[in-house]
Design a protein around this motif. Structure first.
Motif, PDB file in Angstrom:
ATOM      1  N   UNK A  57       0.828  -1.206   0.000  1.00 27.70           N
ATOM      2  CA  UNK A  57       0.000   0.000   0.000  1.00 27.70           C
ATOM      3  C   UNK A  57       0.863   1.256   0.000  1.00 27.70           C
ATOM      4  N   UNK A  58       1.962   1.212   0.726  1.00 28.85           N
ATOM      5  CA  UNK A  58       2.869   2.361   0.732  1.00 28.85           C
ATOM      6  C   UNK A  58       3.475   2.588  -0.654  1.00 28.85           C
ATOM      7  N   UNK A  59       3.899   1.510  -1.300  1.00 29.93           N
ATOM      8  CA  UNK A  59       4.491   1.639  -2.626  1.00 29.93           C
ATOM      9  C   UNK A  59       3.469   2.147  -3.636  1.00 29.93           C
ATOM     10  N   UNK A  60       2.249   1.628  -3.587  1.00 28.65           N
ATOM     11  CA  UNK A  60       1.212   2.054  -4.525  1.00 28.65           C
ATOM     12  C   UNK A  60       0.892   3.535  -4.364  1.00 28.65           C
ATOM     13  N   UNK A  61       0.921   4.027  -3.133  1.00 29.21           N
ATOM     14  CA  UNK A  61       0.601   5.433  -2.883  1.00 29.21           C
ATOM     15  C   UNK A  61       1.678   6.381  -3.388  1.00 29.21           C
ATOM     16  N   UNK A  62       2.857   5.852  -3.722  1.00 28.26           N
ATOM     17  CA  UNK A  62       3.938   6.702  -4.232  1.00 28.26           C
ATOM     18  C   UNK A  62       3.822   6.962  -5.731  1.00 28.26           C
ATOM     19  N   UNK A  63       2.863   6.318  -6.392  1.00 28.75           N
ATOM     20  CA  UNK A  63       2.555   6.609  -7.792  1.00 28.75           C
ATOM     21  C   UNK A  63       3.756   6.503  -8.719  1.00 28.75           C
ATOM     22  N   UNK A  64       4.506   5.413  -8.574  1.00 33.88           N
ATOM     23  CA  UNK A  64       5.576   5.153  -9.527  1.00 33.88           C
ATOM     24  C   UNK A  64       6.858   5.914  -9.300  1.00 33.88           C
ATOM     25  N   UNK A 178      10.061  12.568   2.630  1.00 31.94           N
ATOM     26  CA  UNK A 178      10.170  13.525   1.537  1.00 31.94           C
ATOM     27  C   UNK A 178       8.790  14.105   1.237  1.00 31.94           C
ATOM     28  N   UNK A 179       8.710  15.277   0.596  1.00 35.04           N
ATOM     29  CA  UNK A 179       7.401  15.801   0.191  1.00 35.04           C
ATOM     30  C   UNK A 179       6.654  14.774  -0.675  1.00 35.04           C
ATOM     31  N   UNK A 180       5.409  14.515  -0.318  1.00 35.21           N
ATOM     32  CA  UNK A 180       4.642  13.479  -0.996  1.00 35.21           C
ATOM     33  C   UNK A 180       4.932  12.087  -0.484  1.00 35.21           C
ATOM     34  N   UNK A 181       5.777  11.981   0.534  1.00 35.34           N
ATOM     35  CA  UNK A 181       6.113  10.684   1.107  1.00 35.34           C
ATOM     36  C   UNK A 181       4.942  10.090   1.867  1.00 35.34           C
ATOM     37  N   UNK A 182       4.969   8.769   2.012  1.00 34.77           N
ATOM     38  CA  UNK A 182       3.832   8.020   2.550  1.00 34.77           C
ATOM     39  C   UNK A 182       4.178   7.415   3.901  1.00 34.77           C
ATOM     40  N   UNK A 183       3.261   7.563   4.844  1.00 34.76           N
ATOM     41  CA  UNK A 183       3.346   6.878   6.129  1.00 34.76           C
ATOM     42  C   UNK A 183       2.281   5.789   6.149  1.00 34.76           C
ATOM     43  N   UNK A 204      -2.069  14.375   4.919  1.00 37.31           N
ATOM     44  CA  UNK A 204      -3.231  14.465   4.047  1.00 37.31           C
ATOM     45  C   UNK A 204      -3.486  13.107   3.414  1.00 37.31           C
ATOM     46  N   UNK A 205      -4.612  12.990   2.712  1.00 41.36           N
ATOM     47  CA  UNK A 205      -5.008  11.747   2.049  1.00 41.36           C
ATOM     48  C   UNK A 205      -5.013  10.582   3.051  1.00 41.36           C
ATOM     49  N   UNK A 206      -5.539  10.848   4.227  1.00 43.49           N
ATOM     50  CA  UNK A 206      -5.588   9.840   5.283  1.00 43.49           C
ATOM     51  C   UNK A 206      -6.699   8.842   4.966  1.00 43.49           C
ATOM     52  N   UNK A 225      -0.253  10.829   3.740  1.00 51.09           N
ATOM     53  CA  UNK A 225       0.770  11.416   2.866  1.00 51.09           C
ATOM     54  C   UNK A 225       1.223  12.741   3.432  1.00 51.09           C
ATOM     55  N   UNK A 226       2.549  12.928   3.447  1.00 54.93           N
ATOM     56  CA  UNK A 226       3.080  14.236   3.815  1.00 54.93           C
ATOM     57  C   UNK A 226       2.895  15.169   2.632  1.00 54.93           C
ATOM     58  N   UNK A 227       2.251  16.330   2.829  1.00 57.41           N
ATOM     59  CA  UNK A 227       2.027  17.234   1.690  1.00 57.41           C
ATOM     60  C   UNK A 227       3.332  17.711   1.083  1.00 57.41           C
TER      61      UNK A 227
END
Length: 232
Positions: A57-64, A178-183, A204-206, A225-227
């Motif tokens: 799920x973390x990898x998918x949220x990074x959008x490639x 990083x900006x746009x990074x995923x938790x 965001x995007x919780x 996601x970190x904005x």
């Protein structure tokens, strides 16, 4: 005639350690290996679906994003590390584990059967430290952070772990993303209160993904996601 085997009636203690955070025990129960902390069951080698979902799920949220750097909080029985290392899309993989006993059980003990290949992967680094201490001291940044600490934000059994899921702890997590990074945070049960804490910490995007279990309340993965950093 089928060969018979003697199966112990109860779990067999393979190792018991007293450390600065309490007692940790490695047990074998039939074919399963179990980790017990301060008398409370934490995890075993029975499944691993939720740990795999945590990483995927973390990898998918990074959008490639190419070769993202991953921080895994908690080595556990090794499912998250093994799954991440089996995916060539991840870049560097850092695992932070504060219990020396758990590290030993992987490096020289029976849990190595799950993690040996991942530990030998040149992308993998094991850091023996308390996660919050590491977050406050490191100069590294990560594209994704997967936390599998204790039983999750709503049910900690080890003293001090609840501070990781506090606003201050989540601020420390955001600092190294990083900006746009995923938790991504694994939990033994859903926690709407934790979703609110994530939002209040600036994520965001919780959202929450459920992992069905055979009985009882489903496991979940909380994602946030970190904005991206704004102008100025």
């Amino acid at each position: 005639m089928p060969r018979s085997y003697d199966i112990p009636d109860g779990p067999e203690v393979l190792d018991r350690r007293a450390g600065p955070h309490g007692e940790v025990v490695l047990r074998r129960h039939g074919e399963l290996l179990q980790i017990i902390a301060n008398g409370c069951f934490l995890m075993d080698t029975s499944d691993g679906r939720s740990e795999r979902l945590l990483v995927d799920a973390a990898l998918a949220a990074l959008d490639g994003r190419p070769a993202p750097k991953l921080l895994i909080g908690g080595l556990g029985v090794g499912f998250s590390l093994a799954h991440a290392a089996a995916d060539a899309r991840w870049g560097a993989i850092t695992v932070v584990e504060r219990e020396r006993a758990v590290v030993d059980w992987h490096l020289d003990g029976p849990l190595g059967r799950l993690s040996a290949r991942a530990l030998a992967d040149p992308r993998t680094t094991i850091v023996e430290a308390d996660l919050l201490d590491h977050l406050r001291e490191t100069c590294d940044t990560f594209d994704a952070m997967c936390l599998d600490i204790d039983n999750g934000p709503g049910w900690t059994v080890t003293e001090g772990n609840d501070s990781l899921y506090s606003p201050a702890g989540l601020t420390d997590c955001a600092r190294v993303l990083t900006p746009g990074g995923v938790l991504a945070v694994w939990s033994a049960r859903p926690s709407p209160e934790f979703e609110g804490t994530l939002r209040n910490a600036g994520f965001r995007q919780v959202r929450t993904e459920e992992i069905p279990v055979a009985r009882g309340v489903p496991d979940v993965v909380h994602l946030a996601v970190r904005p991206a950093v704004g102008p100025g």
